[in-house]
Design an enzyme around this catalytic site. Structure first.
Site, PDB file in Angstrom:
ATOM      1  N   ALA A  39       0.706  -1.302  -0.067  1.00  0.00           N
ATOM      2  CA  ALA A  39      -0.034   0.089   0.121  1.00  0.00           C
ATOM      3  C   ALA A  39       1.003   1.204   0.013  1.00  0.00           C
ATOM      4  O   ALA A  39       0.511   2.426  -0.375  1.00  0.00           O
ATOM      5  CB  ALA A  39      -0.982   0.051   1.287  1.00  0.00           C
ATOM      6  N   LYS A  74      15.875  -2.289   2.994  1.00  0.00           N
ATOM      7  CA  LYS A  74      14.966  -2.179   1.969  1.00  0.00           C
ATOM      8  C   LYS A  74      14.712  -0.827   1.339  1.00  0.00           C
ATOM      9  O   LYS A  74      14.379  -0.082   1.989  1.00  0.00           O
ATOM     10  CB  LYS A  74      13.555  -2.810   2.321  1.00  0.00           C
ATOM     11  CG  LYS A  74      13.753  -4.255   2.768  1.00  0.00           C
ATOM     12  CD  LYS A  74      12.198  -4.639   3.123  1.00  0.00           C
ATOM     13  CE  LYS A  74      12.182  -6.236   3.588  1.00  0.00           C
ATOM     14  NZ  LYS A  74      10.877  -6.510   4.067  1.00  0.00           N
ATOM     15  N   ARG A  75      15.057  -0.645   0.193  1.00  0.00           N
ATOM     16  CA  ARG A  75      14.774   0.683  -0.652  1.00  0.00           C
ATOM     17  C   ARG A  75      15.894   1.637  -0.325  1.00  0.00           C
ATOM     18  O   ARG A  75      16.503   2.459  -1.293  1.00  0.00           O
ATOM     19  CB  ARG A  75      13.532   1.124  -0.542  1.00  0.00           C
ATOM     20  CG  ARG A  75      12.166   0.447  -0.965  1.00  0.00           C
ATOM     21  CD  ARG A  75      10.880   0.975  -0.651  1.00  0.00           C
ATOM     22  NE  ARG A  75       9.605   0.415  -1.085  1.00  0.00           N
ATOM     23  CZ  ARG A  75       9.196  -0.522  -0.403  1.00  0.00           C
ATOM     24  NH1 ARG A  75       9.375  -0.841   0.594  1.00  0.00           N
ATOM     25  NH2 ARG A  75       8.218  -1.320  -1.183  1.00  0.00           N
ATOM     26  N   LYS A 189      -1.616  -8.412   1.951  1.00  0.00           N
ATOM     27  CA  LYS A 189      -1.800  -6.901   1.992  1.00  0.00           C
ATOM     28  C   LYS A 189      -2.922  -6.219   1.486  1.00  0.00           C
ATOM     29  O   LYS A 189      -3.805  -6.904   0.666  1.00  0.00           O
ATOM     30  CB  LYS A 189      -0.632  -6.282   0.963  1.00  0.00           C
ATOM     31  CG  LYS A 189       0.874  -6.869   1.406  1.00  0.00           C
ATOM     32  CD  LYS A 189       1.302  -6.537   2.532  1.00  0.00           C
ATOM     33  CE  LYS A 189       2.735  -6.861   2.658  1.00  0.00           C
ATOM     34  NZ  LYS A 189       3.268  -6.448   3.844  1.00  0.00           N
ATOM     35  N   ASP A 218      -2.291  -6.983   6.263  1.00  0.00           N
ATOM     36  CA  ASP A 218      -1.409  -5.904   6.695  1.00  0.00           C
ATOM     37  C   ASP A 218      -1.632  -4.649   5.690  1.00  0.00           C
ATOM     38  O   ASP A 218      -1.658  -4.918   4.471  1.00  0.00           O
ATOM     39  CB  ASP A 218      -0.145  -6.826   6.612  1.00  0.00           C
ATOM     40  CG  ASP A 218       1.020  -5.530   6.520  1.00  0.00           C
ATOM     41  OD1 ASP A 218       0.854  -4.668   7.246  1.00  0.00           O
ATOM     42  OD2 ASP A 218       2.259  -6.199   6.446  1.00  0.00           O
ATOM     43  N   ASN A 220      -0.046  -1.763   6.263  1.00  0.00           N
ATOM     44  CA  ASN A 220       1.399  -1.267   5.980  1.00  0.00           C
ATOM     45  C   ASN A 220       1.116   0.388   6.414  1.00  0.00           C
ATOM     46  O   ASN A 220       1.638   1.187   5.480  1.00  0.00           O
ATOM     47  CB  ASN A 220       1.882  -1.471   4.594  1.00  0.00           C
ATOM     48  CG  ASN A 220       2.310  -2.741   4.278  1.00  0.00           C
ATOM     49  OD1 ASN A 220       1.919  -3.465   3.578  1.00  0.00           O
ATOM     50  ND2 ASN A 220       3.515  -3.027   5.080  1.00  0.00           N
ATOM     51  N   GLU A 244      -2.544  -6.039  10.900  1.00  0.00           N
ATOM     52  CA  GLU A 244      -1.498  -5.587  11.021  1.00  0.00           C
ATOM     53  C   GLU A 244      -1.221  -4.050  10.435  1.00  0.00           C
ATOM     54  O   GLU A 244      -1.591  -3.895   9.338  1.00  0.00           O
ATOM     55  CB  GLU A 244      -0.593  -6.301  10.326  1.00  0.00           C
ATOM     56  CG  GLU A 244       0.950  -6.215  10.455  1.00  0.00           C
ATOM     57  CD  GLU A 244       1.892  -7.073  10.004  1.00  0.00           C
ATOM     58  OE1 GLU A 244       3.170  -6.906   9.657  1.00  0.00           O
ATOM     59  OE2 GLU A 244       1.581  -8.345   9.975  1.00  0.00           O
ATOM     60  N   HIS A 320       9.072  -9.904  12.507  1.00  0.00           N
ATOM     61  CA  HIS A 320       9.109  -9.447  11.214  1.00  0.00           C
ATOM     62  C   HIS A 320      10.187 -10.050  10.395  1.00  0.00           C
ATOM     63  O   HIS A 320      11.350 -10.063  10.769  1.00  0.00           O
ATOM     64  CB  HIS A 320       8.834  -8.069  11.229  1.00  0.00           C
ATOM     65  CG  HIS A 320       9.159  -7.448   9.725  1.00  0.00           C
ATOM     66  ND1 HIS A 320      10.353  -6.741   9.279  1.00  0.00           N
ATOM     67  CD2 HIS A 320       8.245  -7.427   8.676  1.00  0.00           C
ATOM     68  CE1 HIS A 320      10.051  -6.558   7.933  1.00  0.00           C
ATOM     69  NE2 HIS A 320       9.008  -7.052   7.738  1.00  0.00           N
ATOM     70  N   GLU A 340       7.199 -15.508  10.521  1.00  0.00           N
ATOM     71  CA  GLU A 340       7.051 -15.081   9.064  1.00  0.00           C
ATOM     72  C   GLU A 340       7.818 -15.870   8.029  1.00  0.00           C
ATOM     73  O   GLU A 340       8.965 -15.597   8.138  1.00  0.00           O
ATOM     74  CB  GLU A 340       7.146 -13.511   9.069  1.00  0.00           C
ATOM     75  CG  GLU A 340       6.470 -13.052   7.631  1.00  0.00           C
ATOM     76  CD  GLU A 340       6.432 -11.693   7.705  1.00  0.00           C
ATOM     77  OE1 GLU A 340       5.656 -10.877   6.884  1.00  0.00           O
ATOM     78  OE2 GLU A 340       7.431 -10.793   8.382  1.00  0.00           O
TER      79      GLU A 340
END
Length: 390
Positions: A39, A74-75, A189, A218, A220, A244, A320, A340
């Site tokens: 999202a 990440k990113r 998601k 989730d 986000n 979540e 996570h 997870e």
């Protein structure tokens, strides 16, 4: 006199015990097969995820003991983690690797000017996890056993097949594949601008599961408080294990209001990057399932501090990502947790984790039980060594 001095020197070395002699840092960037969107991408806050930047720390001692740990980003942030780790690594040379808590503090003070959360502690995490891996290997035990395991396996759920970038049919195919692989839960998601589309996807996945596995969603962090309350009330009909990140990760008061108003448990915590931030969630009764991430909060030492506080509140645990680490930590948590299942990191390691009857089996290999693959080394972009290998 010479003999006496020699004896004193030998005795001093014995008292000192083992020492860290060599450290290697590696920046390894894992490419994903396809760009991933949740999202946050649909709302324009982030770009699609195309790779995971991993920071690996390997170390060896004078007596020949070794450990390996990792952090990730990440990113953005991967190069920063690597550079910060290079700055603070030398303070570990000559130290007793068993003094893990003390060494965490020493590393934190070495980089104190950049704080004790976020990138600073994520760089420390790689060292801390390597030290715990080494301690368990030295004892000849899986890390879960060193910590004091409550179970030999942990409930596991799949996330990597439920992203919003995947068409619904692909998500449904992943439901079947995950159940066939012995995975016990499916998380998808939500958080799209059109709530009706979220509900359509959740209903379709719920129907496909047909009671064979558990279901989580989730968002986000993409709803504001009114939207979250409306969405969560509609989602309660699906008897979810949890909802979540319905709100911004730092909105502990908003999460507390949702947790008090809903029958469905609220889960959050993965985006928090310190123990202090998790304490705020716990103290405000803002969460039913707490989701700390050991690489993000500073490693296993800090993760265990969060778990001690969460156990006092009788909170459920669902760490996570990074199942290679979190499987051991979840196995040592008092209340029945979830771990997870993400297959993204599989190419980095020579070993694989086993799922059976909805649960992930804790490996009996000493330490964390993984080694770097040749493919991981091929993706290395930079490395740095400190000290001398014994």
């Amino acid at each position: 006199m010479t003999s006496h001095l020699a004896n004193l020197s030998a005795a001093s070395q014995t008292l000192q015990g083992d020492r860290i002699a060599w450290i290697r840092l590696s920046a390894i960037h894992l490419p994903l097969k396809t760009p991933i969107s949740d999202a946050k991408v649909l709302t324009g806050r982030q770009k699609p995820l195309t790779e995971v930047a991993c920071l690996f720390a390997e170390m060896e001692t004078v007596d020949g003991h070794s450990g390996i740990g990792f952090s990730y980003s990440k990113r953005a942030g991967g190069p920063g983690q690597f550079e910060h780790a290079k700055e603070i690594a030398p303070v570990l040379l000559g130290e007793d690797p068993n003094d893990i808590s003390r060494l965490w503090t020493k590393l934190a003070w070495a980089g104190a000017s950049v704080g004790r959360s976020g990138l600073a502690v994520q760089a420390i995490a790689a060292f801390d996890i390597a030290l715990w891996d080494m301690k368990a290997k030295r004892a000849g035990l899986p890390l879960s056993k060193l910590l004091g395991a409550h179970r030999e396996s942990v409930q596991c759920y799949n996330t990597s097949g439920g992203f919003l970038s995947s068409p619904l049919e692909e998500v449904l195919d992943n439901v079947e594949r995950s159940i066939e692989q012995g995975i016990g839960g499916i998380k998808i998601k939500v958080g799209q601008p059109n709530m009706a589309e979220d509900l359509r996807r959740v209903a379709a996945v719920n129907d496909r599961i047909g009671g064979r596995a558990s279901l989580m969603v989730d968002a986000n962090q993409q709803w504001d408080r009114p939207a979250a309350m409306r969405a969560c009330r509609q989602l309660e009909a699906f008897n979810l294990v949890w909802i979540e990140e319905p709100l911004d990760a730092y909105d502990s008061e908003g999460h507390a209001a949702l947790a008090a108003a809903l029958d469905t448990p609220i889960a959050t915590g993965e985006m928090l990057a310190s123990v202090a931030e998790h304490i705020d969630l716990i103290q405000k009764n803002a969460v039913d399932f707490i989701q700390p991430d050991a690489p993000r909060v500073g490693g296993i030492t800090q993760f265990l501090r969060i778990c001690a506080l969460a156990e006092q509140k009788k909170l459920k645990l669902a760490p996570h990502f990074a199942m290679e680490i979190h499987l051991h930590l979840a196995a040592a948590y008092e209340l029945e947790p979830w771990v997870e299942h993400f297959d993204w990191l599989d190419p980095l390691f020579n070993e694989r984790l086993e799922n059976r009857d909805g649960r992930m089996i804790v490996p009996n290999r000493p330490g964390l039980g993984f080694t770097l693959s040749d493919q991981a080394l091929a993706w290395k972009r930079a490395d740095a060594e400190f000290g001398k290998r014994p």
